[in-house]
Design a protein around this motif. Structure first.
Motif, PDB file in Angstrom:
ATOM      1  N   ARG A   1      -3.153   0.410  -3.589  1.00 18.86           N
ATOM      2  CA  ARG A   1      -2.382  -0.828  -3.482  1.00 18.86           C
ATOM      3  C   ARG A   1      -1.697  -1.103  -4.821  1.00 18.86           C
ATOM      4  O   ARG A   1      -2.337  -1.043  -5.882  1.00 18.86           O
ATOM      5  CB  ARG A   1      -3.306  -1.990  -3.124  1.00 18.86           C
ATOM      6  CG  ARG A   1      -2.550  -3.282  -2.795  1.00 18.86           C
ATOM      7  CD  ARG A   1      -3.512  -4.398  -2.473  1.00 18.86           C
ATOM      8  NE  ARG A   1      -4.304  -4.151  -1.277  1.00 18.86           N
ATOM      9  CZ  ARG A   1      -3.906  -4.419  -0.040  1.00 18.86           C
ATOM     10  NH1 ARG A   1      -2.705  -4.949   0.163  1.00 18.86           N
ATOM     11  NH2 ARG A   1      -4.708  -4.173   0.987  1.00 18.86           N
TER      12      ARG A   1
ATOM     13  N   ILE B   1       0.869  -1.180   0.000  1.00 16.53           N
ATOM     14  CA  ILE B   1       0.000   0.000   0.000  1.00 16.53           C
ATOM     15  C   ILE B   1       0.901   1.224   0.000  1.00 16.53           C
ATOM     16  O   ILE B   1       1.673   1.431   0.948  1.00 16.53           O
ATOM     17  CB  ILE B   1      -0.959  -0.006   1.204  1.00 16.53           C
ATOM     18  CG1 ILE B   1      -1.900  -1.211   1.103  1.00 16.53           C
ATOM     19  CG2 ILE B   1      -1.759   1.288   1.260  1.00 16.53           C
ATOM     20  CD1 ILE B   1      -2.858  -1.347   2.265  1.00 16.53           C
TER      21      ILE B   1
ATOM     22  N   ASP C   1      -8.671  -0.721  -2.901  1.00 18.86           N
ATOM     23  CA  ASP C   1      -9.339  -1.938  -2.428  1.00 18.86           C
ATOM     24  C   ASP C   1     -10.854  -1.835  -2.568  1.00 18.86           C
ATOM     25  O   ASP C   1     -11.541  -2.851  -2.672  1.00 18.86           O
ATOM     26  CB  ASP C   1      -8.973  -2.200  -0.964  1.00 18.86           C
ATOM     27  CG  ASP C   1      -7.564  -2.772  -0.835  1.00 18.86           C
ATOM     28  OD1 ASP C   1      -6.887  -2.937  -1.870  1.00 18.86           O
ATOM     29  OD2 ASP C   1      -7.148  -3.058   0.305  1.00 18.86           O
TER      30      ASP C   1
END
Length: 276
Positions: free
Chosen positions: A101, A85, A220
């Motif tokens: 990410r 990340i 995400d």
């Protein structure tokens, strides 16, 4: 001999305090610029791994911190790995820091099929707290905002796409220009098109040798993330650092003018959370 309470003694103590404060401020500045910096999560693009209102420590020296007012970076202690990340300068507005990410490294080939991510032909599991909010876009449905333009891709059906690596020789033609124009410009070259011919720095060119390394990043929260699927490859030079730990978290939508509600929104269970 002057007594300790004289004006001269007071001036000496004041000078010592001032010097101590200046040294402390200098150390704090060095730590912030080169080692660790605080970062606040402003949006929900990384939920539920990271929440809007999380405050993070970001490791800046791991990838080599940039020396202020120069293009020079200190030597790195580690390389970006799949799944890291990372915090970086948003390529379309470098006054902004983004956090995503890293899902593909320089030289990787990336593809998304029915929301499943594949890198170099291998399926990559969805991160533990990642997820989707909306209905899946079907194959063949083209999203106009997706990178590169006119690709026919959408957020759930994407690629295959190779992430540029230093030394790659890429074709320069009408089909490939939307894919590589931004990185060629970033690397300091001028592109123009006349008819079917492409000109690089004023000269006809059929290929281009990539000068740097690039990454592909995704949020995400896959249905609510402005990431590489929309703006393209992340230059290595835009890396800021790696997310380390959540040191504070509360509801960012509550006003400071309602202090009791604001304090009651503190997410104690997230404080000290290691980011991964």
């Amino acid at each position: 001999m002057k007594a300790s309470g004289t004006p001269a003694g007071g001036r000496k103590k004041s000078k010592e305090w001032f010097e101590a404060l200046m040294i402390a401020a200098l150390f704090a500045a060095v730590i912030r610029v080169f080692i660790v910096e605080s970062y606040r999560i402003p949006t929900s693009s990384m939920e539920s791994t990271l929440m809007a209102g999380d405050f993070l420590f970001v490791n800046k020296f791991v990838y080599g911190a940039r020396v202020p007012f120069t293009d020079y970076r200190l030597p790195s202690f580690d390389e970006v790995e799949h799944g890291d990340i990372i915090v970086f300068k948003y390529p379309e507005d470098r006054s902004l820091n983004y956090i995503k990410r890293c899902v593909a490294l320089p030289g990787d080939t990336l593809e998304i099929r029915n929301r499943e991510l594949f890198v170099n032909g291998s399926r990559v599991p969805l991160p533990e707290h990642a997820g989707f909010l909306r209905q899946m876009a079907p194959p063949g449905y083209a999203e106009s905002q997706i990178f590169p333009r006119f690709s026919g891709y959408n957020k759930d059906q994407y690629g295959p796409l190779r992430v540029p690596k230093q030394g790659d020789e890429v074709p320069l033609d009408a089909m490939h220009l939307p894919l590589y124009a931004a990185i060629i410009s970033y690397e300091g070259h001028a592109l123009s098109v006349s008819g079917d011919r492409v000109f690089l720095d004023g000269r006809p060119a059929e290929t281009y040798r990539v000068e740097g390394n690039y990454y592909f990043v995704m949020g995400d929260n896959r249905d609510n993330s402005l990431d590489s699927r929309y703006w393209g490859f992340l230059p290595e030079g835009d890396l800021v650092g790696q997310a380390l730990m959540v040191y504070w978290s509360w509801n960012p939508n509550l006003s400071f003018f309602a202090p009791m509600e604001k304090l009651s929104s503190i997410r104690w269970e997230r404080i000290g959370l290691i980011v991964h």
